[in-house]
Design an enzyme around this catalytic site. Sequence first.
Site, PDB file in Angstrom:
ATOM      1  N   LEU A 156      45.215  39.087  34.026  1.00  0.00           N
ATOM      2  CA  LEU A 156      46.053  39.506  35.165  1.00  0.00           C
ATOM      3  C   LEU A 156      45.649  40.929  35.570  1.00  0.00           C
ATOM      4  O   LEU A 156      46.420  41.867  35.480  1.00  0.00           O
ATOM      5  CB  LEU A 156      47.539  39.446  34.791  1.00  0.00           C
ATOM      6  CG  LEU A 156      48.516  39.463  35.978  1.00  0.00           C
ATOM      7  CD1 LEU A 156      48.542  38.114  36.680  1.00  0.00           C
ATOM      8  CD2 LEU A 156      49.931  39.816  35.533  1.00  0.00           C
ATOM      9  N   GLY A 157      44.408  41.046  36.010  1.00  0.00           N
ATOM     10  CA  GLY A 157      43.926  42.330  36.529  1.00  0.00           C
ATOM     11  C   GLY A 157      44.058  42.312  38.038  1.00  0.00           C
ATOM     12  O   GLY A 157      44.988  41.724  38.580  1.00  0.00           O
ATOM     13  N   ILE A 159      42.138  40.836  40.468  1.00  0.00           N
ATOM     14  CA  ILE A 159      42.009  39.531  41.139  1.00  0.00           C
ATOM     15  C   ILE A 159      43.097  38.569  40.644  1.00  0.00           C
ATOM     16  O   ILE A 159      43.752  37.890  41.451  1.00  0.00           O
ATOM     17  CB  ILE A 159      40.590  38.947  40.927  1.00  0.00           C
ATOM     18  CG1 ILE A 159      39.548  39.899  41.554  1.00  0.00           C
ATOM     19  CG2 ILE A 159      40.468  37.554  41.530  1.00  0.00           C
ATOM     20  CD1 ILE A 159      38.099  39.555  41.260  1.00  0.00           C
ATOM     21  N   THR A 238      36.394  31.366  38.923  1.00  0.00           N
ATOM     22  CA  THR A 238      35.708  32.179  39.933  1.00  0.00           C
ATOM     23  C   THR A 238      35.172  33.455  39.269  1.00  0.00           C
ATOM     24  O   THR A 238      34.817  34.407  39.967  1.00  0.00           O
ATOM     25  CB  THR A 238      36.667  32.581  41.086  1.00  0.00           C
ATOM     26  OG1 THR A 238      37.826  33.175  40.515  1.00  0.00           O
ATOM     27  CG2 THR A 238      37.050  31.398  41.941  1.00  0.00           C
ATOM     28  N   ALA A 239      35.152  33.470  37.925  1.00  0.00           N
ATOM     29  CA  ALA A 239      34.748  34.692  37.202  1.00  0.00           C
ATOM     30  C   ALA A 239      33.257  34.626  36.863  1.00  0.00           C
ATOM     31  O   ALA A 239      32.424  35.081  37.657  1.00  0.00           O
ATOM     32  CB  ALA A 239      35.612  34.862  35.967  1.00  0.00           C
ATOM     33  N   ARG A 240      32.927  34.045  35.725  1.00  0.00           N
ATOM     34  CA  ARG A 240      31.523  33.869  35.363  1.00  0.00           C
ATOM     35  C   ARG A 240      31.362  32.532  34.651  1.00  0.00           C
ATOM     36  O   ARG A 240      32.181  32.146  33.818  1.00  0.00           O
ATOM     37  CB  ARG A 240      31.058  35.004  34.428  1.00  0.00           C
ATOM     38  CG  ARG A 240      30.718  36.301  35.149  1.00  0.00           C
ATOM     39  CD  ARG A 240      29.501  36.166  36.063  1.00  0.00           C
ATOM     40  NE  ARG A 240      29.159  37.389  36.768  1.00  0.00           N
ATOM     41  CZ  ARG A 240      29.558  37.700  38.008  1.00  0.00           C
ATOM     42  NH1 ARG A 240      30.340  36.872  38.690  1.00  0.00           N
ATOM     43  NH2 ARG A 240      29.182  38.830  38.575  1.00  0.00           N
ATOM     44  N   GLU A 269      22.742  29.832  37.505  1.00  0.00           N
ATOM     45  CA  GLU A 269      22.826  29.647  38.958  1.00  0.00           C
ATOM     46  C   GLU A 269      21.484  29.959  39.605  1.00  0.00           C
ATOM     47  O   GLU A 269      20.752  30.803  39.101  1.00  0.00           O
ATOM     48  CB  GLU A 269      23.904  30.576  39.526  1.00  0.00           C
ATOM     49  CG  GLU A 269      25.280  30.280  38.983  1.00  0.00           C
ATOM     50  CD  GLU A 269      26.336  31.283  39.470  1.00  0.00           C
ATOM     51  OE1 GLU A 269      26.049  32.100  40.360  1.00  0.00           O
ATOM     52  OE2 GLU A 269      27.456  31.236  38.947  1.00  0.00           O
ATOM     53  N   HIS A 288      29.114  30.021  44.381  1.00  0.00           N
ATOM     54  CA  HIS A 288      29.377  31.433  44.061  1.00  0.00           C
ATOM     55  C   HIS A 288      29.662  32.247  45.333  1.00  0.00           C
ATOM     56  O   HIS A 288      28.907  33.160  45.694  1.00  0.00           O
ATOM     57  CB  HIS A 288      28.195  32.042  43.283  1.00  0.00           C
ATOM     58  CG  HIS A 288      28.610  33.254  42.485  1.00  0.00           C
ATOM     59  ND1 HIS A 288      28.033  33.594  41.300  1.00  0.00           N
ATOM     60  CD2 HIS A 288      29.542  34.208  42.713  1.00  0.00           C
ATOM     61  CE1 HIS A 288      28.580  34.708  40.834  1.00  0.00           C
ATOM     62  NE2 HIS A 288      29.511  35.101  41.682  1.00  0.00           N
ATOM     63  N   ILE A 289      30.784  31.902  45.980  1.00  0.00           N
ATOM     64  CA  ILE A 289      31.123  32.541  47.261  1.00  0.00           C
ATOM     65  C   ILE A 289      32.444  33.328  47.188  1.00  0.00           C
ATOM     66  O   ILE A 289      33.062  33.594  48.214  1.00  0.00           O
ATOM     67  CB  ILE A 289      31.210  31.501  48.410  1.00  0.00           C
ATOM     68  CG1 ILE A 289      32.113  30.319  48.017  1.00  0.00           C
ATOM     69  CG2 ILE A 289      29.816  31.027  48.810  1.00  0.00           C
ATOM     70  CD1 ILE A 289      32.427  29.373  49.165  1.00  0.00           C
TER      71      ILE A 289
HETATM   72  C1  DGY Z   1      30.773  39.653  41.783  1.00  0.00           C
HETATM   73  O1  DGY Z   1      30.770  40.562  42.628  1.00  0.00           O
HETATM   74  O2  DGY Z   1      30.605  39.841  40.587  1.00  0.00           O
HETATM   75  C2  DGY Z   1      30.995  38.289  42.309  1.00  0.00           C
HETATM   76  O3  DGY Z   1      30.959  37.332  41.335  1.00  0.00           O
HETATM   77  C3  DGY Z   1      29.979  37.991  43.369  1.00  0.00           C
HETATM   78  O4  DGY Z   1      28.734  38.015  42.808  1.00  0.00           O
END
Ligand code: DGY
Length: 323
Positions: A156-157, A159, A238-240, A269, A288-289
Amino acid sequence: MKKKRVFLTRTLHDFALNELKKRYQIEVHSGKIPIPKTKLRFKIQDIDGLICFPYDKIDKEIIDAAKNLKVISTYSVGFDHIDTQYAKEKKIRVGHTPEVLTDATADLAFSLLIDILRRVSEGDRIIRCGRWQEIFGAYDYVGVDLQGKTLGILGLGRIGGTLAKRAKAFDMKIIYHNRKAVSKSKEKTLGAKYVTFEKLIKYSDIISIHVPHTTLTNQLFDMKIFKKMKKTAVLINTARGKIINEKDLIVALDKKIIAGAALDVFESEPIGKNHPLTKIQNVVLAPHIGSSTKETREKMAMITVKNLNLGINGKTPVYSVGY
Ligand code: DGY
């Protein structure tokens, strides 16, 4: 006076390139993406500043090849592709681009959440392959409501917190796990309740990952964890990509150990059209958008240039990793 030299592993917005050209002798890699390691190792030898992207692995070998490098400025918030510890030892500054991409990334996570629960992309695929007529029945092709579902946010940072705001507006219950709980007032504003990692895994209908990729989070989500999740749960990342064991995820989705996943990031990727994940229906894939809006990407370019300008002159970047 001779201009300092800057190398970019990909091109940036015109305004950013023009800004760089005023001060430096710049060279932009145009060719295969990501830049081949041999080329990067060669190019880095004589430059003063490097602008790189998340697919460029800036490891010890690359850093050791650099003779004059003062700064590595990455066009990303994530910096797990850079050996920041070694860069620090070599007195090379590292800059990155947090904050400006918070809203865009949280928006994407939330759009993936709606997509997987309401089966939007799957419906698109059904129409495109001419199968709409098969799904007219009252029980056919149903999704699930967002309202009342428990969203478990891992991290919970910035994002994760912004995602919580979106989820609260959709009447979802929010639980979260961090190394350390956030303040009571932040919990109250976001309507989020701190739980242990075990509880997050067990009670969430949707889990969304918002932690960095580190040795602690590497392959954190594997079969052991999938088996502890609800059978109806979905996982959003949506992280890594490396935070999830992709092989285990594919089995978990295939065998319906969990109900679905929505992924913007992958172990390696870019993935191609024959990747096993593309064969699975209960998964939504994005290339990765997370930060990819016009406004956000422009802000990222501005910060990338600012970080470079500062670091190349021996100053601390606006957003600095290490020192
Ligand atoms: C980031 O900025 O780390 C996002 O994943 C986009 O690459």
